[in-house]
Design a protein around this motif. Structure first.
Motif, PDB file in Angstrom:
ATOM      1  N   ASN A  27      24.033  44.159  47.193  1.00  0.00           N
ATOM      2  CA  ASN A  27      25.335  43.550  47.475  1.00  0.00           C
ATOM      3  C   ASN A  27      25.708  42.508  46.426  1.00  0.00           C
ATOM      4  OD1 ASN A  27      26.605  44.451  50.163  1.00  0.00           O
ATOM      5  ND2 ASN A  27      24.458  44.210  50.719  1.00  0.00           N
ATOM      6  N   TRP A  28      24.726  41.757  45.930  1.00  0.00           N
ATOM      7  CA  TRP A  28      24.998  40.739  44.919  1.00  0.00           C
ATOM      8  C   TRP A  28      25.520  41.359  43.634  1.00  0.00           C
ATOM      9  CZ3 TRP A  28      23.492  38.920  40.094  1.00  0.00           C
ATOM     10  CH2 TRP A  28      23.781  37.577  39.826  1.00  0.00           C
ATOM     11  N   PHE A  29      24.908  42.471  43.221  1.00  0.00           N
ATOM     12  CA  PHE A  29      25.354  43.134  41.989  1.00  0.00           C
ATOM     13  C   PHE A  29      26.718  43.812  42.167  1.00  0.00           C
ATOM     14  CE2 PHE A  29      20.828  42.864  40.690  1.00  0.00           C
ATOM     15  CZ  PHE A  29      21.022  42.322  39.425  1.00  0.00           C
ATOM     16  N   GLY A  72      32.489  33.766  50.046  1.00  0.00           N
ATOM     17  CA  GLY A  72      31.505  33.418  51.070  1.00  0.00           C
ATOM     18  C   GLY A  72      30.237  34.234  50.933  1.00  0.00           C
ATOM     19  N   ARG A  73      30.405  35.502  50.656  1.00  0.00           N
ATOM     20  CA  ARG A  73      29.247  36.388  50.548  1.00  0.00           C
ATOM     21  C   ARG A  73      28.400  36.061  49.316  1.00  0.00           C
ATOM     22  NH1 ARG A  73      29.696  42.433  52.559  1.00  0.00           N
ATOM     23  NH2 ARG A  73      27.491  42.890  52.675  1.00  0.00           N
ATOM     24  N   PHE A  74      29.073  35.777  48.210  1.00  0.00           N
ATOM     25  CA  PHE A  74      28.354  35.468  46.975  1.00  0.00           C
ATOM     26  C   PHE A  74      27.517  34.200  47.152  1.00  0.00           C
ATOM     27  CE2 PHE A  74      27.950  33.607  42.735  1.00  0.00           C
ATOM     28  CZ  PHE A  74      27.484  34.689  42.007  1.00  0.00           C
ATOM     29  N   HIS A  77      24.479  35.065  49.575  1.00  0.00           N
ATOM     30  CA  HIS A  77      23.455  35.920  48.972  1.00  0.00           C
ATOM     31  C   HIS A  77      22.745  35.227  47.818  1.00  0.00           C
ATOM     32  CE1 HIS A  77      24.877  38.807  51.653  1.00  0.00           C
ATOM     33  NE2 HIS A  77      25.491  39.652  50.866  1.00  0.00           N
ATOM     34  N   THR A  78      23.489  34.456  47.029  1.00  0.00           N
ATOM     35  CA  THR A  78      22.867  33.749  45.907  1.00  0.00           C
ATOM     36  C   THR A  78      21.841  32.743  46.410  1.00  0.00           C
ATOM     37  OG1 THR A  78      24.868  33.989  44.555  1.00  0.00           O
ATOM     38  CG2 THR A  78      23.299  32.299  43.888  1.00  0.00           C
ATOM     39  N   ALA A  79      22.215  31.976  47.431  1.00  0.00           N
ATOM     40  CA  ALA A  79      21.292  30.976  47.982  1.00  0.00           C
ATOM     41  C   ALA A  79      20.059  31.644  48.584  1.00  0.00           C
ATOM     42  CB  ALA A  79      22.013  30.138  49.036  1.00  0.00           C
ATOM     43  N   ASP A  80      20.266  32.728  49.341  1.00  0.00           N
ATOM     44  CA  ASP A  80      19.126  33.408  49.970  1.00  0.00           C
ATOM     45  C   ASP A  80      18.194  34.011  48.927  1.00  0.00           C
ATOM     46  OD1 ASP A  80      19.766  32.839  52.588  1.00  0.00           O
ATOM     47  OD2 ASP A  80      21.040  34.594  52.831  1.00  0.00           O
ATOM     48  N   LEU A  81      18.759  34.691  47.918  1.00  0.00           N
ATOM     49  CA  LEU A  81      17.922  35.320  46.897  1.00  0.00           C
ATOM     50  C   LEU A  81      17.157  34.271  46.089  1.00  0.00           C
ATOM     51  CD1 LEU A  81      20.374  38.118  45.684  1.00  0.00           C
ATOM     52  CD2 LEU A  81      18.164  38.463  46.807  1.00  0.00           C
ATOM     53  N   PHE A  82      17.826  33.155  45.792  1.00  0.00           N
ATOM     54  CA  PHE A  82      17.137  32.071  45.069  1.00  0.00           C
ATOM     55  C   PHE A  82      15.949  31.566  45.879  1.00  0.00           C
ATOM     56  CE2 PHE A  82      16.487  27.561  44.187  1.00  0.00           C
ATOM     57  CZ  PHE A  82      16.283  27.593  42.811  1.00  0.00           C
ATOM     58  N   ASN A  83      16.161  31.349  47.170  1.00  0.00           N
ATOM     59  CA  ASN A  83      15.080  30.864  48.039  1.00  0.00           C
ATOM     60  C   ASN A  83      13.959  31.881  48.173  1.00  0.00           C
ATOM     61  OD1 ASN A  83      16.275  28.390  48.558  1.00  0.00           O
ATOM     62  ND2 ASN A  83      17.359  29.128  50.380  1.00  0.00           N
ATOM     63  N   TYR A  84      14.325  33.172  48.304  1.00  0.00           N
ATOM     64  CA  TYR A  84      13.319  34.206  48.529  1.00  0.00           C
ATOM     65  C   TYR A  84      12.417  34.415  47.304  1.00  0.00           C
ATOM     66  CZ  TYR A  84      15.991  35.534  52.715  1.00  0.00           C
ATOM     67  OH  TYR A  84      16.638  35.526  53.934  1.00  0.00           O
ATOM     68  N   PHE A  85      12.984  34.268  46.092  1.00  0.00           N
ATOM     69  CA  PHE A  85      12.220  34.544  44.880  1.00  0.00           C
ATOM     70  C   PHE A  85      11.656  33.279  44.230  1.00  0.00           C
ATOM     71  CE2 PHE A  85      14.713  38.466  45.196  1.00  0.00           C
ATOM     72  CZ  PHE A  85      13.747  39.417  44.918  1.00  0.00           C
ATOM     73  N   TYR A  86      12.120  32.114  44.667  1.00  0.00           N
ATOM     74  CA  TYR A  86      11.614  30.866  44.099  1.00  0.00           C
ATOM     75  C   TYR A  86      10.235  30.556  44.714  1.00  0.00           C
ATOM     76  CZ  TYR A  86      11.603  26.041  42.437  1.00  0.00           C
ATOM     77  OH  TYR A  86      11.291  24.860  41.800  1.00  0.00           O
TER      78      TYR A  86
END
Length: 335
Positions: A27-29, A72-74, A77-86
């Motif tokens: 979804n992010w891409f 809103g979606r961006f 998703h950006t915050a979640d992906l940053f948290n998940y991979f950090y």
């Protein structure tokens, strides 16, 4: 609520879920090309006279709602992906912030709700256009403003059903994923009934729009009307042809999303929570819909403009035109 060991472990199941990560990444891409395509379409709709001014208002609101949803979606998703991979030591370190969830999920939901109501307002606008075809070309812009307000009002009514029981300040619950219903005591019936009503409204709009298109075609076939009225009807044909793919695709997409959401809600006990959210994000394919519908309507308008230029050129050169009564009458005016 203070984080405990169970809370930290639950958060870990979300952050390490391969399905949820892939869903968010996909979804992010998709959002990356969605912003310029929808943004340019909004600018073009706002600055150019593509349709009747009242039709244009509905389209502009629709495109603005798509952008609101994407923003809103961006952010989510950006915050979640940053948290998940950090790199993190404990799942509790990456628990979503309540206010981030509240604000950006509201943008997500508000944009989606307004997009869902667009076929209703456009169908009503086309109904007025066909009924008052002899004077509609010069009619007041107030019709479009009223229908735009009505479209937003319907979206607010739907959002009310989502947020009527939701919390607006942190309470005795923990967010593991930014979801509206996490902080709500909404019942299954309160979830399904509004969705079912929107699906029915989408289907009715689909059918009525098709009936109006046929009615417009029959009116254009009448020979004893003046050139001005025929021009108005021809512009109506342009709107019907260009927006037909939009109405059809919107109705099919939104109805499919909402129907899938109903089924997913009923079957939620059979999915893990991370997988449930992964499917939710995949089914809510609003940015992808925005890309396709913007390109589709643009392509249809390009074909129609090319056809119109050819007909005018043929009329000016005195060549016979058999495709449209308006251009036949236009040709006679030149004799």
């Amino acid at each position: 609520m203070s984080p405990n060991l169970t809370t930290c472990e639950t958060m870990l199941t979300y952050s390490t879920s391969i399905e949820l990560r892939l869903s968010l990444l996909l979804n992010w891409f998709i959002l990356l090309p969605a912003f310029p395509i929808i943004g340019y379409s909004l600018y073009f709709s706002f600055t150019q006279r593509v349709f009747h001014k009242n039709t244009q208002i509905q389209i502009t609101i629709h495109l603005a709602a798509l952008l609101v949803h994407c923003v809103g979606r961006f952010a989510l998703h950006t915050a979640d992906l940053f948290n998940y991979f950090y790199p993190y030591q404990s799942g509790c370190e990456i628990l979503p912030n309540f206010y981030r969830c509240l604000i950006f999920r509201f943008l997500y939901n508000a944009g989606q709700a307004t997009v869902s109501m667009t076929p209703i307002s456009i169908t009503l606008e086309r109904l007025i256009a066909v009924k008052y075809n002899r004077a509609y070309e010069n009619c007041s812009i107030n019709y479009g403003i009223f229908l735009g307000v009505f479209q937003i009002f319907l979206a607010i009514c739907y959002l009310f059903t989502r947020y009527v029981h939701a919390a607006f300040t942190p309470s005795s619950f923990t967010f593991f994923y930014c979801q509206t219903l996490v902080s709500s005591t909404i019942s299954t019936a309160e979830t399904i009934i509004p969705l079912s009503m929107i699906i029915c409204a989408q289907i009715i709009s689909f059918v009525v729009f098709r009936i109006l298109e046929i009615k417009n075609k029959k009116l254009r076939a009448v020979a004893d009307i003046n050139l001005s009225t025929r021009y108005t009807l021809d512009q109506g044909r342009r709107s019907f042809v260009a927006l037909k793919s939009f109405i059809h695709f919107n109705c099919i997409t939104i109805s499919t999303i909402l129907f899938g959401l109903v089924l997913l809600h009923l079957a939620s006990p059979f999915f893990t929570k991370p997988n449930y959210m992964a499917i939710i994000e995949l089914t809510h394919a609003i940015p992808l819909y925005g890309i396709i519908v913007c390109i589709g309507v643009w392509w249809k308008l390009r074909i129609l403009d090319g056809e119109q230029r050819r007909n005018i050129t043929m009329a000016l050169r005195g060549k016979p035109i058999h495709t449209d009564l308006y251009f036949q009458m236009f040709e006679k005016q030149l004799e």
